[in-house]
Design a protein around this motif. Sequence first.
Motif, PDB file in Angstrom:
ATOM      1  N   VAL A   1      16.979  33.518  14.007  1.00 12.30           N
ATOM      2  CA  VAL A   1      17.278  34.692  14.839  1.00 12.30           C
ATOM      3  C   VAL A   1      18.562  35.287  14.289  1.00 12.30           C
ATOM      4  O   VAL A   1      19.582  34.599  14.216  1.00 12.30           O
ATOM      5  CB  VAL A   1      17.451  34.305  16.318  1.00 12.30           C
TER       6      VAL A   1
ATOM      7  N   VAL B   1      18.302  41.692  15.694  1.00 10.13           N
ATOM      8  CA  VAL B   1      18.444  41.400  17.127  1.00 10.13           C
ATOM      9  C   VAL B   1      19.620  42.177  17.714  1.00 10.13           C
ATOM     10  O   VAL B   1      20.698  42.255  17.129  1.00 10.13           O
ATOM     11  CB  VAL B   1      18.628  39.885  17.361  1.00 10.13           C
TER      12      VAL B   1
ATOM     13  N   GLY C   1      14.391  42.442  19.149  1.00 16.72           N
ATOM     14  CA  GLY C   1      14.416  42.421  17.696  1.00 16.72           C
ATOM     15  C   GLY C   1      13.007  42.543  17.165  1.00 16.72           C
ATOM     16  O   GLY C   1      12.056  42.757  17.907  1.00 16.72           O
TER      17      GLY C   1
END
Length: 106
Positions: free
Chosen positions: A3, A80, A100
């Motif tokens: 992430v 993100v 995202g």
Amino acid sequence: MIVTTTPTVEGRPATHYLGIVSGETIMGANIFRDFLAGIRDIVGGRSGAWEEVMQQARKEALLEMQEYAARLDADAVIGVQLTFNALGASDSMLMVTASGTAVKLS
């Protein structure tokens, strides 16, 4: 799952874009926390109670976003962004949204 706020993952190009994924959470603080935060506003200093609420809300929003990406069989979520908004009477609730792009990586 990777992430990241960056638009790419270094050394691992995206092979498929699976779509935008997001996670949201809304959390409130109880009257006692609101009272203590108000005192902190008057005398200065940090509001530990509200910081805890913000941290927990952020974690939950990111986790929900990752779970959504996992259902799409994503390897990563790139680009993100987190948004924080106050809601409710006297802004006593906090909404956090994480979003995202879910991708497959090479």
